[in-house]
Design an enzyme around this catalytic site. Structure first.
Site, PDB file in Angstrom:
ATOM      1  N   HIS A  73      -3.661 -35.365  68.724  1.00  0.00           N
ATOM      2  CA  HIS A  73      -3.190 -35.075  67.373  1.00  0.00           C
ATOM      3  C   HIS A  73      -4.176 -34.150  66.687  1.00  0.00           C
ATOM      4  CE1 HIS A  73      -1.704 -35.615  63.287  1.00  0.00           C
ATOM      5  NE2 HIS A  73      -0.580 -35.983  63.868  1.00  0.00           N
ATOM      6  N   ASP A 104       4.495 -40.573  68.631  1.00  0.00           N
ATOM      7  CA  ASP A 104       5.671 -40.174  69.405  1.00  0.00           C
ATOM      8  C   ASP A 104       5.663 -40.699  70.831  1.00  0.00           C
ATOM      9  OD1 ASP A 104       7.089 -38.977  67.457  1.00  0.00           O
ATOM     10  OD2 ASP A 104       6.114 -37.045  67.691  1.00  0.00           O
TER      11      ASP A 104
HETATM   12  N1  CMC Z   1      -2.754 -33.239  77.225  1.00  0.00           N
HETATM   13  C1  CMC Z   1      -3.807 -32.617  77.800  1.00  0.00           C
HETATM   14  N2  CMC Z   1      -4.749 -31.937  77.088  1.00  0.00           N
HETATM   15  C2  CMC Z   1      -4.599 -31.887  75.758  1.00  0.00           C
HETATM   16  C3  CMC Z   1      -3.530 -32.517  75.091  1.00  0.00           C
HETATM   17  C4  CMC Z   1      -2.581 -33.222  75.866  1.00  0.00           C
HETATM   18  N3  CMC Z   1      -1.550 -33.837  75.272  1.00  0.00           N
HETATM   19  N4  CMC Z   1      -3.639 -32.297  73.758  1.00  0.00           N
HETATM   20  C5  CMC Z   1      -4.732 -31.558  73.592  1.00  0.00           C
HETATM   21  N5  CMC Z   1      -5.339 -31.301  74.799  1.00  0.00           N
HETATM   22  C6  CMC Z   1      -6.597 -30.582  75.013  1.00  0.00           C
HETATM   23  C7  CMC Z   1      -6.396 -29.080  74.894  1.00  0.00           C
HETATM   24  O1  CMC Z   1      -6.148 -28.481  76.141  1.00  0.00           O
HETATM   25  C8  CMC Z   1      -7.719 -28.641  74.303  1.00  0.00           C
HETATM   26  O2  CMC Z   1      -8.664 -28.584  75.332  1.00  0.00           O
HETATM   27  P1  CMC Z   1      -9.882 -27.516  75.274  1.00  0.00           P
HETATM   28  O3  CMC Z   1     -10.674 -27.845  74.034  1.00  0.00           O
HETATM   29  O4  CMC Z   1     -10.641 -27.761  76.530  1.00  0.00           O
HETATM   30  O5  CMC Z   1      -9.254 -26.161  75.194  1.00  0.00           O
HETATM   31  C9  CMC Z   1      -8.121 -29.788  73.381  1.00  0.00           C
HETATM   32  O6  CMC Z   1      -7.462 -30.946  73.933  1.00  0.00           O
HETATM   33  C10 CMC Z   1      -7.696 -29.585  71.934  1.00  0.00           C
HETATM   34  O7  CMC Z   1      -6.298 -29.296  71.913  1.00  0.00           O
HETATM   35  P2  CMC Z   1      -5.591 -28.311  70.871  1.00  0.00           P
HETATM   36  O8  CMC Z   1      -4.293 -27.863  71.441  1.00  0.00           O
HETATM   37  O9  CMC Z   1      -6.573 -27.260  70.442  1.00  0.00           O
HETATM   38  O10 CMC Z   1      -5.378 -29.295  69.651  1.00  0.00           O
HETATM   39  P3  CMC Z   1      -4.388 -29.072  68.448  1.00  0.00           P
HETATM   40  O11 CMC Z   1      -4.943 -29.834  67.334  1.00  0.00           O
HETATM   41  O12 CMC Z   1      -4.132 -27.630  68.214  1.00  0.00           O
HETATM   42  O13 CMC Z   1      -3.009 -29.710  68.963  1.00  0.00           O
HETATM   43  C11 CMC Z   1      -1.351 -31.302  69.488  1.00  0.00           C
HETATM   44  C12 CMC Z   1      -2.613 -30.999  68.665  1.00  0.00           C
HETATM   45  C13 CMC Z   1      -0.717 -32.586  68.981  1.00  0.00           C
HETATM   46  C14 CMC Z   1      -0.334 -30.164  69.285  1.00  0.00           C
HETATM   47  C15 CMC Z   1      -1.743 -31.437  70.986  1.00  0.00           C
HETATM   48  O14 CMC Z   1      -2.623 -32.522  71.165  1.00  0.00           O
HETATM   49  C16 CMC Z   1      -0.517 -31.593  71.898  1.00  0.00           C
HETATM   50  O15 CMC Z   1       0.050 -30.582  72.317  1.00  0.00           O
HETATM   51  N6  CMC Z   1      -0.115 -32.863  72.212  1.00  0.00           N
HETATM   52  C17 CMC Z   1       1.090 -33.113  72.963  1.00  0.00           C
HETATM   53  C18 CMC Z   1       2.296 -32.969  72.053  1.00  0.00           C
HETATM   54  C19 CMC Z   1       2.447 -34.149  71.116  1.00  0.00           C
HETATM   55  O16 CMC Z   1       2.356 -35.304  71.514  1.00  0.00           O
HETATM   56  N7  CMC Z   1       2.738 -33.838  69.821  1.00  0.00           N
HETATM   57  C20 CMC Z   1       3.048 -34.878  68.815  1.00  0.00           C
HETATM   58  C21 CMC Z   1       2.027 -34.957  67.726  1.00  0.00           C
HETATM   59  S1  CMC Z   1       2.230 -36.440  66.737  1.00  0.00           S
HETATM   60  C22 CMC Z   1       3.724 -36.227  65.884  1.00  0.00           C
HETATM   61  C23 CMC Z   1       3.646 -35.247  64.815  1.00  0.00           C
HETATM   62  O17 CMC Z   1       2.919 -35.477  63.817  1.00  0.00           O
HETATM   63  O18 CMC Z   1       4.340 -34.220  64.894  1.00  0.00           O
END
Ligand code: CMC
Length: 431
Positions: free
Chosen positions: A308, A366
């Protein structure tokens, strides 16, 4: 709100900007950069807005490190345990918990706005049977701006109030119409004798040919899920509603824009993506392979339902919903479904894995919501629609707050331009 001066200095030129910083009631101090460009000729750069407070808001507070979520100051845990979705709607829209009289009046208003114009129902006939329900719901909600254009003067407080009741009341009806279209079943009209969550389930699952009995566990689970998804401060879809609405656009269109933003798998689309991912993993014995894929930098695969932007300790909604998830599986006798077994095992593996622990990637709301919806018999393509029904009240509350904020201006970010410099047009023969 206390204020301090923050000085930002360019060490090369010596140019300094005096910026005010503001403290809210809770959360980090913010540096007010509104005069930065005028004072220095420079913009701030923050793709993804991870360090940007886009507005002042008194609706919802999140402390991502401590796993705190407050609606109008009330912890979500207390609301989940003691309140109802309809009361939470009142709280978000009006800022205070209602008295019994206020609650009854509000509940009655929502119950008597549930029907949709029959012409709106005909719009569904224009969609193919396998159209995604989110596409249908976004399209039909957008059409409400045509149905209510003349009665939607955004400067009129009563118009804004009617809009808020209408959209909260009609979203389940529109969602159910989309669902019935997908199933090829007749549309079931709303029943105003039922509470919000019972009415929703009744429209989804009842058919004219036989009686339908509501399961109290299902009603309780849906009401809880609606409470937990009702608002989440300036998330992607809420910011979209604010941005679209900031131009003075019809708010029904702004909500439709929010529904579209919610659909993405990084946001509300994650609950459907979790189910698709579990089906792809297929069996407990494949978990390690997929966890390895999620950790591989060269592989686009992510564990859906994990991580998240704001919560870096735990998602308080996930903690509450996890318990409900186990209760629903237990009570509905679904614990032996191999997909649930797989989900619970994946949860355990990821919680112990160094990669997920170090990056603070915990199961989010989720991860569990999709499992509950599946146990209740709701089709995966409807999962994000369920999220949209819940979040509508949050979107409306934020839209209202923005429109009535004297400081509100059209949302219009700037950019760091990286394209070609000024160059002369070349005739096609010379290219
Ligand atoms: N699986 C594997 N690696 C992950 C994941 C994951 N689900 N989420 C983040 N990472 C890694 C990512 O590769 C990155 O690694 P590095 O620092 O080495 O490059 C690090 O963790 C930080 O990730 P980010 O994409 O920069 O983080 P963000 O804050 O931009 O994204 C997120 C947050 C929720 C979009 C992301 O964690 C994700 O894609 N999760 C899966 C989708 C999901 O479950 N979304 C629902 C969120 S809760 C409901 C809502 O409020 O909408």
């Amino acid at each position: 709100m206390s204020e301090k001066i923050f000085t930002l200095k360019d060490n090369t030129t010596g140019v300094a900007a005096e910026l005010q910083s503001h403290e809210g009631t809770l959360g980090p101090e913010v540096i007010d950069v509104r005069k930065l460009y005028a004072q220095t000729g420079k913009f701030t750069f923050d793709p993804g807005f991870a360090s940007t407070a886009s507005c002042k808001s008194a609706i919802t507070f999140i402390d991502g490190d401590e796993g705190v979520l407050l609606y109008r100051g009330y912890p979500v845990e207390q609301l989940a345990a003691k309140s109802s979705f309809i009361e939470v709607c009142y709280l978000l829209l009006y800022g205070e918990l209602p008295t019994q009289v206020e609650l009854d009046k509000f509940d009655n208003s929502i119950r008597t706005h549930t029907m949709i114009n029959e012409t709106m129902l005909r719009l569904f006939n224009g969609f193919h049977h396998d159209a995604h329900p989110m596409a249908m719901v976004s399209g039909v909600v957008g059409s409400m701006s045509a149905f209510y254009h003349d009665t939607m003067d955004i400067q009129n407080a009563r118009h804004r109030e009617i809009f808020s009741h209408r959209i909260v009341a009609k979203l389940p009806t529109i969602a159910a119409a989309a669902y019935k279209h997908t199933l090829g079943q007749p549309f079931m009209y709303p029943r105003n004798d039922l509470d919000y969550s019972s009415n929703l389930l009744n429209m989804f699952f009842s058919v004219p040919a036989e009686d339908f009995e509501l399961d109290p566990v299902a009603v309780e689970a849906i009401d809880l899920l609606l409470i937990l998804h009702a608002d989440h401060e300036q998330n992607c879809s809420t910011s979209t509603v604010r941005l679209a609405g900031s131009s003075g656009a019809n708010p029904y269109s702004a909500i439709a824009a929010g529904i579209s933003a919610l659909w993405g798998p990084a946001h509300g689309g994650a609950n459907e993506a979790v189910l698709n991912m579990l089906e792809k993993i297929g069996s407990v014995k494949n978990i390690n392979k997929y966890v390895a894929k999620a950790k591989d930098k060269d592989d686009a695969f992510r564990l859906m339902g994990f991580g998240h932007r704001v919560y870096k300790n735990f998602d308080p909604r996930a903690t509450i919903i996890r318990d409900m998830c186990h209760k629903v599986l237990e009570k509905l006798g679904r614990k032996d479904d191999p997909l649930f077994e797989l989900a619970l095992e994946l949860e355990q593996v990821a919680l112990k894995d160094d990669y997920f622990v170090e990056k603070k990637l915990y199961p989010n709301v989720d991860f569990y919501s999709g499992i509950i919806y599946r146990a209740l018999g709701i089709h995966p393509s409807m999962f994000t629609v369920m999220f949209a029904i819940a979040r509508t009240v949050g979107w409306v509350s934020h839209w209202q707050e923005m429109i009535t904020d004297a400081e509100h201006r059209i949302g219009r970010p700037r950019q760091l331009y990286t394209g070609p410099e000024n160059r002369d047009y070349l005739d096609v023969a010379k290219r």
